[in-house]
Design a protein around this motif. Structure first.
Motif, mmCIF file in Angstrom:
data_model
loop_
_atom_site.group_PDB
_atom_site.id
_atom_site.type_symbol
_atom_site.label_atom_id
_atom_site.label_comp_id
_atom_site.label_asym_id
_atom_site.label_seq_id
_atom_site.Cartn_x
_atom_site.Cartn_y
_atom_site.Cartn_z
ATOM 1 N N LEU A 242 -0.545 -7.217 1.196
ATOM 2 C CA LEU A 242 -0.820 -7.329 0.017
ATOM 3 C C LEU A 242 -1.971 -6.209 -0.468
ATOM 4 O O LEU A 242 -2.207 -6.132 -1.717
ATOM 5 C CB LEU A 242 -0.975 -8.729 -0.717
ATOM 6 N N GLY A 243 -2.656 -5.835 0.510
ATOM 7 C CA GLY A 243 -3.779 -4.941 0.103
ATOM 8 C C GLY A 243 -4.883 -5.349 0.379
ATOM 9 O O GLY A 243 -5.975 -4.636 -0.117
ATOM 10 N N THR B 24 -8.273 -6.558 2.122
ATOM 11 C CA THR B 24 -9.038 -6.565 3.344
ATOM 12 C C THR B 24 -9.302 -7.891 3.751
ATOM 13 O O THR B 24 -9.301 -8.926 2.977
ATOM 14 C CB THR B 24 -10.557 -5.676 3.349
ATOM 15 N N GLU C 125 -0.479 0.185 -9.032
ATOM 16 C CA GLU C 125 -1.360 0.150 -8.039
ATOM 17 C C GLU C 125 -1.043 0.478 -6.803
ATOM 18 O O GLU C 125 -2.021 0.649 -5.662
ATOM 19 C CB GLU C 125 -1.924 -1.323 -7.980
ATOM 20 N N ASN C 126 0.355 1.249 -6.448
ATOM 21 C CA ASN C 126 0.654 1.674 -5.248
ATOM 22 C C ASN C 126 0.542 0.751 -4.118
ATOM 23 O O ASN C 126 -0.183 1.190 -3.088
ATOM 24 C CB ASN C 126 -0.089 3.120 -5.019
ATOM 25 N N ARG C 127 0.812 -0.572 -4.309
ATOM 26 C CA ARG C 127 0.671 -1.583 -3.373
ATOM 27 C C ARG C 127 1.924 -2.416 -3.493
ATOM 28 O O ARG C 127 2.457 -2.698 -4.550
ATOM 29 C CB ARG C 127 -0.544 -2.041 -3.163
ATOM 30 N N TYR C 128 2.215 -3.344 -2.617
ATOM 31 C CA TYR C 128 3.108 -4.444 -2.599
ATOM 32 C C TYR C 128 2.395 -5.533 -3.225
ATOM 33 O O TYR C 128 1.113 -5.958 -3.012
ATOM 34 C CB TYR C 128 3.662 -4.813 -1.273
ATOM 35 N N GLU D 111 -3.599 -11.829 -8.537
ATOM 36 C CA GLU D 111 -2.359 -11.884 -8.333
ATOM 37 C C GLU D 111 -1.695 -12.709 -9.894
ATOM 38 O O GLU D 111 -2.715 -13.286 -10.305
ATOM 39 C CB GLU D 111 -1.509 -12.425 -7.109
ATOM 40 N N LYS E 269 -3.041 -8.930 4.213
ATOM 41 C CA LYS E 269 -3.078 -7.531 4.586
ATOM 42 C C LYS E 269 -1.954 -6.825 4.168
ATOM 43 O O LYS E 269 -1.989 -5.723 3.579
ATOM 44 C CB LYS E 269 -2.784 -7.679 6.239
ATOM 45 N N HIS F 299 7.107 -3.742 -5.221
ATOM 46 C CA HIS F 299 6.312 -2.590 -5.012
ATOM 47 C C HIS F 299 5.704 -2.316 -6.601
ATOM 48 O O HIS F 299 6.359 -2.158 -7.361
ATOM 49 C CB HIS F 299 6.674 -1.273 -4.744
ATOM 50 N N ASP F 300 4.312 -2.392 -6.724
ATOM 51 C CA ASP F 300 3.484 -2.024 -7.876
ATOM 52 C C ASP F 300 3.308 -0.488 -8.046
ATOM 53 O O ASP F 300 2.400 -0.014 -7.237
ATOM 54 C CB ASP F 300 2.456 -3.005 -8.290
#
Length: 593
Positions: free
Chosen positions: A507-508, A510, A445-448, A178, A505, A441-442
């Protein structure tokens, strides 16, 4: 030449008429020498200012003869007597007096400097940075660093008196995801492993709250490997604070008093409390920016509704497809902008994603515009009423998606204000911006990703939205803005290990990745963590604004250039193979495509 150094009695700029007839000793650098035959005048400079020294054959032939040999930037020691000056200089604080030299000791000679030691020198910045030690002799640069020191001491004293404990945190830490890219430091004793330089002391200050320090601060170096600009450096100084058992109101209360103290003690300006507040949503809608400059108007107005049925398809189709049309009214300044000026403003808007810039001028109650023909009289009347249009106004429109409209018009209002000289550097407007989105949303990277950082707490009433609509979750985050610059930002932190794991979680991460990166924080949270939060200020940026400088490099002793290089020391540089081998590093040369 002698190198005798007498005991200094006064600094050059501290002598005044009350010192007349005193025997004094001063040291400094020769700013200028003027030889008038029987008299030699020297302007002597130290950190406190200039002082005129007179060398008279009749008073000391030895001192006079030595004075004939000195040049610009020679370092000298002078002993003499203070006299009232024959022709006073009202532009100089020491202009009522002069020193008649009895002894002169040349402590060091100097080559001709590659830059002039004066504030109005127009030498290039690259040359100034290459010879920074000479550039720092200039009064303006010394005053900036003295003022910076003053600000730091005001802050340190205020926080200490308010119960904060100053604690240093490590410079060599573990890299974290991040935020900006980390600067990495290879470990010789752990081959193949790297430390990171801290982007902020974020995790350590939270651990200090777990440890029971309750109120912590430090003035600390931080590092971010990111693109640079006028108010950003790769290494910067942060005023870092953290508090336990607090909510946002507690943190704002302390920091408002701190800012009030800084402005009063440093500039003798009274800041009225409470400082104005605005939500992120309101700031974006009114100013197109989450760090709005509120010294002037030109606020954004949503005109999507009055233009959605117009014959101007650029507007109507944008609204029909879910976009927005917004405008700013440059009230009373329409005659200041020609067609050519408006075209140049359009180019500014395009750099922020706008496809174009529509405009209307109101000249003696008539609308002058290439798009006016697409509107009925009733539609025009409704539109002008919405933007409070009057004779003499210029109205600028952008039609596009939410982000583009606000970004383009937000920067456009600043550009217009600059061109109209409305940005008064002597006016200071502070603003708290609150209720930021927790996530954004990015698309790459297709994630928050975290808007602030992964440890920012969501607002209590929005926590349940983490599962269903993460983009709607608001954060317990707050920024303090000064004249359109974010000078500080902070948040209430997550202190529940369960909520922190949930945040990771979303934020993607694991569970394994979260524990690998932040396990020591999650582990610490198991052992009794108080509610806590804090704020961090950019000291360099704050000083830049308060000294009315346009570039942050003017308030940093040894800054980097726009491409993160140091022209003085030639850093970064290549290292030899022996050093690389010790670090188990091999450089791979990139092949040209």
């Amino acid at each position: 030449m002698t190198s005798k150094l007498l005991k200094r009695t006064h600094m050059c700029g501290t002598l005044h008429s009350q010192n007349i007839n005193e025997e004094i000793v001063v040291n400094g650098w020769v700013q200028k020498r003027r030889d008038l035959g029987g008299l030699i005048f020297v302007d002597l400079r130290d950190r406190t200012g200039l002082l005129q020294i007179v060398f008279d054959k009749d008073i000391s032939l030895d001192a006079f003869n030595k004075a004939e040999t000195i040049g610009s930037e020679y370092v000298i020691c002078v002993k003499g007597k203070v006299y009232k000056r024959q022709s006073m200089n009202p532009n100089l604080p020491t202009g009522e007096i002069e020193i008649f030299a009895e002894e002169l000791h040349i402590l060091n000679t100097a080559d001709t400097p590659p830059i002039y030691i004066k504030d109005d020198d127009v030498v290039s910045e690259n040359l100034r940075l290459k010879y920074r030690y000479l550039d720092l002799r200039k009064p303006s640069m010394q005053n900036n660093l003295i003022f910076r020191s003053k600000i730091a001491n005001i802050v340190r004293n205020f926080l200490t008196e308010d119960g904060f404990i100053e604690v240093e945190t490590p410079m060599l830490i573990n890299t974290t995801p991040e935020g900006a890219r980390d600067y990495l430091v290879p470990s010789r004793v752990n081959p193949g492993k790297f430390y990171a330089l801290p982007q902020s002391p974020q995790l350590f200050k939270q651990l200090l709250m777990v440890s029971g320090m309750e109120r912590y601060f430090q003035i600390v170096k931080c590092f971010r490997d990111e693109d640079l600009r006028a108010d950003r450096q790769p290494e910067f100084t942060q005023i870092d604070c953290e508090m336990s058992f607090v909510d946002m109101e507690d943190i704002i209360e302390v920091n408002q008093r701190l800012l009030q103290k800084v402005f009063k003690d440093a500039l003798n300006i009274d800041i009225q409390l409470p400082i104005q507040r605005m939500s992120y949503k309101e700031a974006m809608e009114r100013y197109g920016s989450d760090k709005p400059d509120i010294r002037f108007g030109f606020e954004l107005v949503d005109v999507s509704k009055p233009v959605k049925t117009s014959g101007f398809k650029v507007f109507s189709s944008t609204v029909e497809n879910g976009g927005f049309v917004k405008a700013i009214n440059i009230e009373g300044y329409g005659d200041k902008f020609s067609r050519k000026d408006i075209t140049s403003l359009e180019e500014v808007a395009k750099t922020y994603g706008a496809k174009g810039l529509a405009w209307m001028k109101i000249v003696e109650e008539e609308v002058v515009s290439p798009i006016a023909k697409f509107f009925t009289e009733e539609e025009l009347s409704h539109l002008l009423k919405k933007v409070n249009g009057k004779s003499g106004d210029l109205i600028l429109f952008v039609a596009d998606k939410f982000d583009i409209v606000h970004d383009a018009l937000g920067h456009l209002r600043l550009e217009v204000a600059k061109r109209l000289n409305l940005l008064n550097p002597d006016e200071f407007k502070l603003l708290w911006v609150t209720e930021f989105p927790l996530l954004e949303h990015d698309p790459e990277e297709n994630r928050y990703v975290a808007k602030h950082h992964p440890f920012t707490s969501p607002m209590d009433e929005d926590i349940e939205l983490l599962d269903t609509a993460p983009e709607k979750v608001r954060a317990k985050a707050y920024d303090i803005v000064l004249n359109g610059h974010e000078i500080g930002g902070g948040s209430i932190r997550i202190y529940s290990s369960q909520l922190q794991e949930k945040m990771f979680k979303v934020l993607g991460f694991t569970e394994k990745e979260a524990w690998e990166k932040f396990g020591y924080l999650l582990e610490a949270f198991k052992y009794g963590t108080p509610p806590h939060g804090g704020i961090a200020y950019g000291l360099d940026r704050l000083v830049m604004i308060l000294t009315k400088e346009a570039n942050i490099r003017q308030v940093i002793a040894f800054p980097k250039t726009q491409n993160a290089t140091c022209l003085l020391t030639n850093a970064p540089s290549f290292v030899d193979e022996k050093q690389l081998k010790e670090l188990s590093i091999q450089i791979q040369t990139q092949k040209e495509s």
